[in-house]
Design a protein around this motif. Structure first.
Motif, PDB file in Angstrom:
ATOM      1  N   PRO A   8       0.828  -1.206   0.000  1.00  0.00           N
ATOM      2  CA  PRO A   8       0.000   0.000   0.000  1.00  0.00           C
ATOM      3  C   PRO A   8       0.866   1.261   0.000  1.00  0.00           C
ATOM      4  CG  PRO A   8       0.037  -0.976   2.185  1.00  0.00           C
ATOM      5  CD  PRO A   8       0.777  -1.921   1.277  1.00  0.00           C
ATOM      6  N   VAL A   9       0.326   2.305  -0.563  1.00  0.00           N
ATOM      7  CA  VAL A   9       0.945   3.626  -0.493  1.00  0.00           C
ATOM      8  C   VAL A   9       0.235   4.376   0.618  1.00  0.00           C
ATOM      9  CG1 VAL A   9       1.319   5.815  -1.692  1.00  0.00           C
ATOM     10  CG2 VAL A   9       1.567   3.645  -2.932  1.00  0.00           C
ATOM     11  N   LEU A  10       0.997   4.921   1.550  1.00  0.00           N
ATOM     12  CA  LEU A  10       0.424   5.697   2.648  1.00  0.00           C
ATOM     13  C   LEU A  10       0.755   7.166   2.425  1.00  0.00           C
ATOM     14  CD1 LEU A  10       1.540   3.498   5.698  1.00  0.00           C
ATOM     15  CD2 LEU A  10      -0.489   3.244   4.251  1.00  0.00           C
ATOM     16  N   GLU A  11      -0.184   8.031   2.736  1.00  0.00           N
ATOM     17  CA  GLU A  11       0.064   9.462   2.609  1.00  0.00           C
ATOM     18  C   GLU A  11      -0.296  10.163   3.907  1.00  0.00           C
ATOM     19  OE1 GLU A  11      -1.652  11.124  -0.932  1.00  0.00           O
ATOM     20  OE2 GLU A  11      -0.137  10.140  -2.179  1.00  0.00           O
ATOM     21  N   THR A  12       0.532  11.126   4.246  1.00  0.00           N
ATOM     22  CA  THR A  12       0.281  11.997   5.384  1.00  0.00           C
ATOM     23  C   THR A  12       0.194  13.415   4.833  1.00  0.00           C
ATOM     24  OG1 THR A  12       2.593  12.491   5.886  1.00  0.00           O
ATOM     25  CG2 THR A  12       1.672  10.453   6.838  1.00  0.00           C
ATOM     26  N   GLU A  13       0.110  14.356   5.721  1.00  0.00           N
ATOM     27  CA  GLU A  13       0.018  15.746   5.270  1.00  0.00           C
ATOM     28  C   GLU A  13       1.212  16.138   4.390  1.00  0.00           C
ATOM     29  OE1 GLU A  13       0.165  20.170   7.260  1.00  0.00           O
ATOM     30  OE2 GLU A  13      -0.852  18.569   8.372  1.00  0.00           O
ATOM     31  N   ARG A  14       2.423  15.709   4.785  1.00  0.00           N
ATOM     32  CA  ARG A  14       3.628  16.119   4.048  1.00  0.00           C
ATOM     33  C   ARG A  14       4.330  14.991   3.313  1.00  0.00           C
ATOM     34  NH1 ARG A  14       7.598  18.464   8.182  1.00  0.00           N
ATOM     35  NH2 ARG A  14       6.978  16.595   9.314  1.00  0.00           N
ATOM     36  N   LEU A  15       3.972  13.751   3.623  1.00  0.00           N
ATOM     37  CA  LEU A  15       4.783  12.623   3.156  1.00  0.00           C
ATOM     38  C   LEU A  15       3.990  11.613   2.348  1.00  0.00           C
ATOM     39  CD1 LEU A  15       6.645  11.928   6.516  1.00  0.00           C
ATOM     40  CD2 LEU A  15       7.467  13.286   4.572  1.00  0.00           C
ATOM     41  N   ARG A  16       4.756  10.846   1.590  1.00  0.00           N
ATOM     42  CA  ARG A  16       4.230   9.692   0.868  1.00  0.00           C
ATOM     43  C   ARG A  16       5.138   8.515   1.215  1.00  0.00           C
ATOM     44  NH1 ARG A  16       4.920   7.746  -4.645  1.00  0.00           N
ATOM     45  NH2 ARG A  16       3.014   6.701  -5.270  1.00  0.00           N
ATOM     46  N   LEU A  17       4.559   7.428   1.672  1.00  0.00           N
ATOM     47  CA  LEU A  17       5.301   6.210   1.978  1.00  0.00           C
ATOM     48  C   LEU A  17       4.966   5.216   0.876  1.00  0.00           C
ATOM     49  CD1 LEU A  17       4.945   7.774   4.714  1.00  0.00           C
ATOM     50  CD2 LEU A  17       5.159   5.556   5.822  1.00  0.00           C
ATOM     51  N   ARG A  18       5.995   4.771   0.153  1.00  0.00           N
ATOM     52  CA  ARG A  18       5.789   3.921  -1.020  1.00  0.00           C
ATOM     53  C   ARG A  18       6.726   2.728  -0.977  1.00  0.00           C
ATOM     54  NH1 ARG A  18      10.350   4.313  -3.701  1.00  0.00           N
ATOM     55  NH2 ARG A  18      11.400   6.303  -4.015  1.00  0.00           N
ATOM     56  N   ALA A  19       6.519   1.828  -1.912  1.00  0.00           N
ATOM     57  CA  ALA A  19       7.349   0.629  -2.020  1.00  0.00           C
ATOM     58  C   ALA A  19       8.792   0.996  -2.360  1.00  0.00           C
ATOM     59  CB  ALA A  19       6.796  -0.283  -3.106  1.00  0.00           C
ATOM     60  N   PRO A  20       9.754   0.254  -1.818  1.00  0.00           N
ATOM     61  CA  PRO A  20      11.134   0.431  -2.255  1.00  0.00           C
ATOM     62  C   PRO A  20      11.279  -0.054  -3.705  1.00  0.00           C
ATOM     63  CG  PRO A  20      10.961  -1.291  -0.546  1.00  0.00           C
ATOM     64  CD  PRO A  20       9.599  -0.752  -0.780  1.00  0.00           C
ATOM     65  N   CYS A  21      12.133   0.611  -4.462  1.00  0.00           N
ATOM     66  CA  CYS A  21      12.324   0.232  -5.865  1.00  0.00           C
ATOM     67  C   CYS A  21      13.770   0.454  -6.282  1.00  0.00           C
ATOM     68  CB  CYS A  21      11.373   1.008  -6.768  1.00  0.00           C
ATOM     69  SG  CYS A  21      11.673   2.790  -6.802  1.00  0.00           S
ATOM     70  N   THR A  71       9.055   9.587   1.218  1.00  0.00           N
ATOM     71  CA  THR A  71       9.338  10.689   0.302  1.00  0.00           C
ATOM     72  C   THR A  71       8.464  11.877   0.693  1.00  0.00           C
ATOM     73  OG1 THR A  71       7.625  10.138  -1.325  1.00  0.00           O
ATOM     74  CG2 THR A  71       9.763   9.040  -1.587  1.00  0.00           C
ATOM     75  N   ALA A  72       8.868  13.053   0.262  1.00  0.00           N
ATOM     76  CA  ALA A  72       8.003  14.220   0.429  1.00  0.00           C
ATOM     77  C   ALA A  72       6.924  14.147  -0.643  1.00  0.00           C
ATOM     78  CB  ALA A  72       8.813  15.505   0.278  1.00  0.00           C
ATOM     79  N   ARG A  73       5.722  14.552  -0.309  1.00  0.00           N
ATOM     80  CA  ARG A  73       4.661  14.551  -1.330  1.00  0.00           C
ATOM     81  C   ARG A  73       5.098  15.451  -2.479  1.00  0.00           C
ATOM     82  NH1 ARG A  73      -1.241  14.192   1.329  1.00  0.00           N
ATOM     83  NH2 ARG A  73      -1.740  14.182  -0.868  1.00  0.00           N
TER      84      ARG A  73
END
Length: 176
Positions: A8-21, A71-73
């Motif tokens: 899953p991709v998670l998003e917060t106010e400032r961040l995006r958490l994504r899969a490592p690639c 990552t930063a959004r």
């Protein structure tokens, strides 16, 4: 048969958490070959960070959970790793964090760890979580405190290493 990865991709106010690639290889190389990685088994020899990156992808394939690249959004550059980690010899699953050069001191680890913990307790069905922290890692200890964790002095550590075990609040203690 190779399992399909459902990361899953998670998003917060400032961040995006994504899969490592594969595109994260240079950031892994920079972090894991530097002294900044001293609390997570580094520094390691050049080339080994690629295998560390592969192990992070492998956690998702083998466990159905793993660590996200933070990552930063709006910018896909890796700021660090936050998420779930459970190698076969860990006493119990861990919620961990590793922030890369220039990403510390801005609240990113706290924000990302909260999102990862919500996902661990919700989607992944965890009922508890710990963070294994080197006693000399003051920044990480402060973050665990800020996340509401408490030290469990008698809890087992991976391979009996001299680490502090920080227990996260239970899911019901975090409910709004």
């Amino acid at each position: 048969m190779t399992p399909a990865l459902d990361i899953p991709v998670l998003e917060t106010e400032r961040l995006r958490l994504r899969a490592p690639c594969a595109a994260d290889a240079a950031a892994f190389e920079a972090f894991f070959t530097s002294g900044r990685s001293k609390f997570v088994g580094g520094p390691v020899e050049p080339g080994r960070p690629w295998r560390i990156l592969a192990a992070h992808v492998g956690q998702w394939a083998l466990n159905g959970f793993g660590m996200w690249v933070v990552t930063a959004r709006g910018d896909d550059a890796a700021l660090g790793l936050v998420g779930c980690w459970a190698p076969g010899d860990w006493p119990e699953p861990e919620l961990g964090w590793q922030m890369f050069e220039g990403a510390e001191g801005r609240g990113f680890a706290f924000e990302a760890a909260q999102a990862a913990r919500r996902c661990a307790y919700g989607r992944f069905g965890w009922t508890t979580a710990v963070s294994y922290i080197d006693p000399d890692n003051a920044r990480s200890r402060r973050l665990a405190d800020r996340l509401g964790c408490v030290v469990e002095p008698d809890a087992p550590t991976p391979r009996g290493e001299p680490l502090l075990v920080y227990r996260h609040p239970a899911p019901e203690a975090l409910a709004p």
